[in-house]
Design a protein around this motif. Sequence first.
Motif, PDB file in Angstrom:
ATOM      1  N   VAL A  41      39.988  39.501  42.475  1.00 56.83           N
ATOM      2  CA  VAL A  41      40.061  40.874  42.963  1.00 56.83           C
ATOM      3  C   VAL A  41      38.790  41.202  43.729  1.00 56.83           C
ATOM      4  O   VAL A  41      37.725  40.651  43.461  1.00 56.83           O
ATOM      5  N   GLU A  42      38.935  42.102  44.675  1.00 62.86           N
ATOM      6  CA  GLU A  42      37.805  42.507  45.497  1.00 62.86           C
ATOM      7  C   GLU A  42      36.880  43.418  44.699  1.00 62.86           C
ATOM      8  O   GLU A  42      37.321  44.287  43.956  1.00 62.86           O
ATOM      9  N   ARG A  43      35.606  43.194  44.863  1.00 65.05           N
ATOM     10  CA  ARG A  43      34.564  44.024  44.243  1.00 65.05           C
ATOM     11  C   ARG A  43      33.718  44.623  45.355  1.00 65.05           C
ATOM     12  O   ARG A  43      33.516  43.991  46.385  1.00 65.05           O
ATOM     13  N   ALA A  44      33.197  45.802  45.128  1.00 59.42           N
ATOM     14  CA  ALA A  44      32.317  46.417  46.122  1.00 59.42           C
ATOM     15  C   ALA A  44      31.014  45.624  46.181  1.00 59.42           C
ATOM     16  O   ALA A  44      30.403  45.328  45.164  1.00 59.42           O
ATOM     17  N   ALA A  45      30.619  45.243  47.409  1.00 57.26           N
ATOM     18  CA  ALA A  45      29.398  44.447  47.558  1.00 57.26           C
ATOM     19  C   ALA A  45      28.670  44.775  48.853  1.00 57.26           C
ATOM     20  O   ALA A  45      28.047  43.921  49.444  1.00 57.26           O
ATOM     21  N   GLY A  46      28.774  46.008  49.302  1.00 50.97           N
ATOM     22  CA  GLY A  46      28.086  46.361  50.532  1.00 50.97           C
ATOM     23  C   GLY A  46      28.858  45.903  51.748  1.00 50.97           C
ATOM     24  O   GLY A  46      30.056  46.103  51.853  1.00 50.97           O
ATOM     25  N   ARG A  47      28.184  45.230  52.684  1.00 54.07           N
ATOM     26  CA  ARG A  47      28.791  44.843  53.954  1.00 54.07           C
ATOM     27  C   ARG A  47      29.782  43.689  53.822  1.00 54.07           C
ATOM     28  O   ARG A  47      30.782  43.649  54.499  1.00 54.07           O
ATOM     29  N   ALA A  48      29.468  42.707  52.989  1.00 51.52           N
ATOM     30  CA  ALA A  48      30.361  41.551  52.831  1.00 51.52           C
ATOM     31  C   ALA A  48      31.396  41.847  51.752  1.00 51.52           C
ATOM     32  O   ALA A  48      31.119  42.560  50.799  1.00 51.52           O
ATOM     33  N   LYS A  49      32.582  41.275  51.912  1.00 51.06           N
ATOM     34  CA  LYS A  49      33.600  41.416  50.878  1.00 51.06           C
ATOM     35  C   LYS A  49      33.315  40.409  49.782  1.00 51.06           C
ATOM     36  O   LYS A  49      33.115  39.231  50.058  1.00 51.06           O
ATOM     37  N   GLU A  50      33.289  40.881  48.534  1.00 46.19           N
ATOM     38  CA  GLU A  50      33.052  39.984  47.403  1.00 46.19           C
ATOM     39  C   GLU A  50      34.269  40.023  46.489  1.00 46.19           C
ATOM     40  O   GLU A  50      34.832  41.083  46.241  1.00 46.19           O
ATOM     41  N   TYR A  51      34.665  38.859  46.007  1.00 46.76           N
ATOM     42  CA  TYR A  51      35.810  38.704  45.121  1.00 46.76           C
ATOM     43  C   TYR A  51      35.374  37.955  43.876  1.00 46.76           C
ATOM     44  O   TYR A  51      34.452  37.141  43.921  1.00 46.76           O
ATOM     45  N   SER A  52      36.069  38.202  42.769  1.00 48.87           N
ATOM     46  CA  SER A  52      35.772  37.457  41.545  1.00 48.87           C
ATOM     47  C   SER A  52      37.001  37.437  40.650  1.00 48.87           C
ATOM     48  O   SER A  52      37.894  38.272  40.780  1.00 48.87           O
ATOM     49  N   GLY A  53      37.010  36.438  39.752  1.00 48.59           N
ATOM     50  CA  GLY A  53      38.106  36.346  38.810  1.00 48.59           C
ATOM     51  C   GLY A  53      38.154  34.997  38.118  1.00 48.59           C
ATOM     52  O   GLY A  53      37.379  34.083  38.443  1.00 48.59           O
ATOM     53  N   PRO A  54      39.064  34.863  37.177  1.00 48.57           N
ATOM     54  CA  PRO A  54      39.201  33.605  36.432  1.00 48.57           C
ATOM     55  C   PRO A  54      39.957  32.557  37.244  1.00 48.57           C
ATOM     56  O   PRO A  54      40.818  32.880  38.053  1.00 48.57           O
ATOM     57  N   VAL A  55      39.603  31.304  37.009  1.00 49.73           N
ATOM     58  CA  VAL A  55      40.249  30.171  37.662  1.00 49.73           C
ATOM     59  C   VAL A  55      40.562  29.131  36.592  1.00 49.73           C
ATOM     60  O   VAL A  55      39.766  28.921  35.680  1.00 49.73           O
ATOM     61  N   THR A  56      41.711  28.492  36.711  1.00 51.51           N
ATOM     62  CA  THR A  56      42.055  27.382  35.825  1.00 51.51           C
ATOM     63  C   THR A  56      41.950  26.092  36.614  1.00 51.51           C
ATOM     64  O   THR A  56      42.522  25.977  37.703  1.00 51.51           O
ATOM     65  N   LEU A  57      41.209  25.136  36.069  1.00 55.57           N
ATOM     66  CA  LEU A  57      41.079  23.814  36.667  1.00 55.57           C
ATOM     67  C   LEU A  57      41.926  22.857  35.843  1.00 55.57           C
ATOM     68  O   LEU A  57      41.773  22.796  34.624  1.00 55.57           O
ATOM     69  N   THR A  58      42.829  22.156  36.497  1.00 57.72           N
ATOM     70  CA  THR A  58      43.724  21.218  35.819  1.00 57.72           C
ATOM     71  C   THR A  58      43.507  19.828  36.389  1.00 57.72           C
ATOM     72  O   THR A  58      43.611  19.631  37.607  1.00 57.72           O
TER      73      THR A  58
END
Length: 126
Positions: A41-58
């Motif tokens: 999901v997008e998070r507020a980070a000023g000028r650049a768009k920042e995203y974060s969230g969980p990832v599953t590695l298989t």
Amino acid sequence: MTARLLLLAMAAVATQAASAALELVGYSGGFGEWEWTGKVVERAAGRAKEYSGPVTLTHTGICTQDGPETKAAEIRFQLSRFPSEMKATVVVDGVECRFSGRLTDRYTGSMTCPDRPAVPLSIWVK
């Protein structure tokens, strides 16, 4: 009346968060043996768009005997337009790794973790 306004505000925030969710898929390793899937999901980070969230590695390699190994990870990344680039921090098993990739049809580059050789990583964000 106040309760209705509060519910409407909460619904608006939930709708905005859902609309900013992106799907992340990819693979890493010398032979692409680790498959990545997640939602960010997008998070507020000023000028650049920042995203974060969980990832599953298989682990999809043929060496697995008792089914594929999976690992939970967290990713945080920024996307820049010029040049089209992704800068990411990935935490896997408590180890913080860095990724920087350029956009072609996907973001490709190398992920570096402390005391380990760099590994190729390709990520699609849609």
